[in-house]
Design an enzyme around this catalytic site. Structure first.
Site, PDB file in Angstrom:
ATOM      1  N   ARG A 251      46.153  30.267  50.256  1.00 37.40           N
ATOM      2  CA  ARG A 251      46.317  30.883  48.945  1.00 37.40           C
ATOM      3  C   ARG A 251      47.799  31.137  48.628  1.00 37.40           C
ATOM      4  NH1 ARG A 251      42.117  35.704  49.001  1.00 37.40           N
ATOM      5  NH2 ARG A 251      42.119  35.368  51.249  1.00 37.40           N
TER       6      ARG A 251
ATOM      7  N   LYS B 223      34.707  44.663  53.381  1.00 33.16           N
ATOM      8  CA  LYS B 223      34.564  44.286  51.974  1.00 33.16           C
ATOM      9  C   LYS B 223      33.613  43.106  51.791  1.00 33.16           C
ATOM     10  CE  LYS B 223      38.755  41.410  51.744  1.00 33.16           C
ATOM     11  NZ  LYS B 223      38.094  40.146  51.387  1.00 33.16           N
ATOM     12  N   ASP B 224      33.264  42.400  52.883  1.00 31.68           N
ATOM     13  CA  ASP B 224      32.339  41.271  52.802  1.00 31.68           C
ATOM     14  C   ASP B 224      30.903  41.647  53.138  1.00 31.68           C
ATOM     15  OD1 ASP B 224      34.443  39.534  52.220  1.00 31.68           O
ATOM     16  OD2 ASP B 224      34.804  39.055  54.329  1.00 31.68           O
TER      17      ASP B 224
ATOM     18  N   CYS C 102      30.082  40.543  44.726  1.00 27.43           N
ATOM     19  CA  CYS C 102      31.360  39.935  44.351  1.00 27.43           C
ATOM     20  C   CYS C 102      31.336  39.369  42.935  1.00 27.43           C
ATOM     21  CB  CYS C 102      31.703  38.817  45.340  1.00 27.43           C
ATOM     22  SG  CYS C 102      32.188  39.405  46.970  1.00 27.43           S
TER      23      CYS C 102
ATOM     24  N   ARG D 134      40.755  29.692  46.271  1.00 31.07           N
ATOM     25  CA  ARG D 134      39.979  30.036  47.464  1.00 31.07           C
ATOM     26  C   ARG D 134      40.753  29.592  48.694  1.00 31.07           C
ATOM     27  NH1 ARG D 134      34.571  29.976  47.662  1.00 31.07           N
ATOM     28  NH2 ARG D 134      34.950  30.674  49.790  1.00 31.07           N
TER      29      ARG D 134
ATOM     30  N   ARG E  93      37.147  41.581  40.364  1.00 31.68           N
ATOM     31  CA  ARG E  93      37.666  42.951  40.350  1.00 31.68           C
ATOM     32  C   ARG E  93      39.164  42.955  40.051  1.00 31.68           C
ATOM     33  NH1 ARG E  93      40.711  45.257  44.011  1.00 31.68           N
ATOM     34  NH2 ARG E  93      40.338  43.527  45.442  1.00 31.68           N
ATOM     35  N   ARG E  94      39.897  42.096  40.734  1.00 29.27           N
ATOM     36  CA  ARG E  94      41.339  42.017  40.500  1.00 29.27           C
ATOM     37  C   ARG E  94      41.634  41.478  39.099  1.00 29.27           C
ATOM     38  NH1 ARG E  94      42.125  39.500  46.498  1.00 29.27           N
ATOM     39  NH2 ARG E  94      42.508  41.445  47.618  1.00 29.27           N
TER      40      ARG E  94
END
Length: 317
Positions: A155, A82-83, A242, A149, A131-132
Site C-alpha cells: 500500500r 479490528k478484523d 467493514c 488493498r 470508515r477512513r
C-alpha cells in the site's frame, strides 16, 4: 512437563510479526514450551482485487483459522482485533486482548507535503476503509478516495504506482513492521476515529482447552480489554462490519471509561458522533447504550441506506 503449542496465523508480514511476538512471549515465560506457527491462507488473503466492503468485511481474515482450531490442527489463533467479528463459532472464544499499540490512523505523504492539510485540492488518497473515507471526506469533501488493498509495504508503494498524494494506514502496523520513519502525520482520534479494536491483538482458543487457556491468560491487558469490549459492543449493537462506516474508540482513566462512537454515510456528508463515560466494569453496557443513542440521533436511517434494507425499524410517531 514439556508440550507444544500451535499458533494459527495468516501469512502476511504483519500477521507473522504479531504471531511471532506471541510466540516469543510464551517461550520466555515457559522455557519448556515449544511453540510453532501454522500459516493459514484466509479468504481475505485470496481476494486482493476487490474492496473489502464488496466481499463481506469482517470474518474474511479469521474463518479458516477458526476452522483449523476446531479441527484441532492449531491450539490458538492470533488476530488483529479490528478484523475479529463479534461472534465466534461454537466451541471457540476470545480468551485474551493484548495491550494496545498506538491506535491512531496515520498518513504516508507524497514527497513535498509537510502535512495532510497541505494536500492539493482534489488530491488522491489511498485507502480501502469506508470508515477512513467517510471521516476524511467529511473533513475534505474535495478529496478523491482510491481503493487500495495489500500488505503495508504494497500500500505504501501505491503512492508512486497509482500517483497518490497520500496513503492512510494504521500506526500500529507501521510501528510493528519498522516503517515509523515513513509516517507523515498522525491523525488525532477527534479527526479520524480509529477502527474498533485497532492496535490490539486478540488470542482465540477452544473454550474447553483449559491447559492452553491457563498458559495464555497472562496476555490479557485489563485496560485494553475494557476499552475494546466497549467498542465491540457498539459494533455488535449496530450490526456493523467493514462494509459500513462505523467507528468506536475507548480510553480508560482509573476506573472510568470514555467511549466515542461514530456512524456516517459512505460519502461523509452525514456523520454522527457521540461520547459517553462510565465505569470500566460496565464496558459492554456502555457500548450498547452509546449505540442506542446513536440510533436515536438518526444512525438507523443512515445504516438502513448503507445496508440497503430496513435493518433498523423506525418507531412510528
Amino acid at each position: 512437563m514439556s508440550r507444544t503449542l500451535r499458533i494459527g496465523t495468516r501469512a502476511s508480514a504483519l500477521a507473522l510479526w504479531q504471531a511471532n511476538w506471541v510466540k516469543d512471549q510464551l517461550e520466555q515465560r515457559y522455557p519448556d514450551l515449544t511453540v510453532t506457527l501454522t500459516k493459514i491462507k484466509t479468504q481475505g488473503d485470496k481476494i486482493l482485487d476487490v474492496p473489502l466492503a464488496m466481499v463481506g468485511g469482517k470474518g474474511l481474515f479469521v474463518k479458516e483459522i477458526q476452522e483449523a482450531m476446531l479441527r484441532h490442527e492449531v491450539d490458538i489463533a492470533v488476530h488483529s482485533m479490528k478484523d475479529v467479528p463479534t461472534f465466534f463459532p461454537e466451541g471457540t472464544g476470545l480468551r485474551c486482548i493484548t495491550e494496545r499499540e498506538d491506535p491512531r490512523d496515520i498518513v504516508v505523504l507524497k514527497p513535498g507535503y509537510a502535512s495532510f492539510a497541505d494536500i492539493r485540492h482534489k488530491g488522491r488518497i489511498g485507502t480501502s476503509s469506508l470508515r477512513r473515507k467517510a471521516q476524511l471526506l467529511n473533513l475534505r469533501p474535495d478529496l478523491e478516495m482510491v481503493d487500495i488493498r495489500g500488505n503495508v509495504q504494497t500500500r505504501i508503494n501505491k503512492l508512486d504506482e497509482d500517483n497518490l498524494d497520500a496513503v492512510v494506514l494504521a500506526a500500529a502496523g507501521m510501528h510493528r513492521l519498522g516503517f515509523a520513519a515513513q509516517i507523515g502525520e498522525y491523525f488525532d482520534p477527534k479527526v479520524c476515529l480509529p477502527a474498533i479494536g485497532q492496535g490490539a491483538l486478540g488470542l482465540e482458543s477452544r473454550i474447553d482447552d483449559e491447559e492452553t487457556n491457563s498458559l495464555i491468560d497472562f496476555f490479557n491487558h485489563a485496560e485494553t480489554a475494557y476499552a475494546v469490549t466497549a467498542e465491540r459492543a457498539v459494533l455488535s449493537t449496530l450490526e456493523g462490519g467493514c462494509q459500513v462506516p462505523i467507528a468506536a474508540f475507548g480510553t480508560v482513566s482509573g476506573t472510568e471509561l470514555e467511549l466515542t462512537g461514530l456512524v456516517s454515510d459512505v460519502a461523509g456528508r452525514e456523520l454522527l458522533k457521540k461520547t459517553l463515560t462510565g465505569p470500566v466494569g460496565q464496558a459492554a453496557e456502555l457500548g450498547v447504550t452509546l449505540a442506542k443513542q446513536l440510533l436515536e440521533m438518526g444512525a438507523g436511517r443512515i445504516l438502513n441506506a448503507v445496508y440497503g434494507c430496513e435493518t433498523f425499524k423506525q418507531d412510528e410517531d
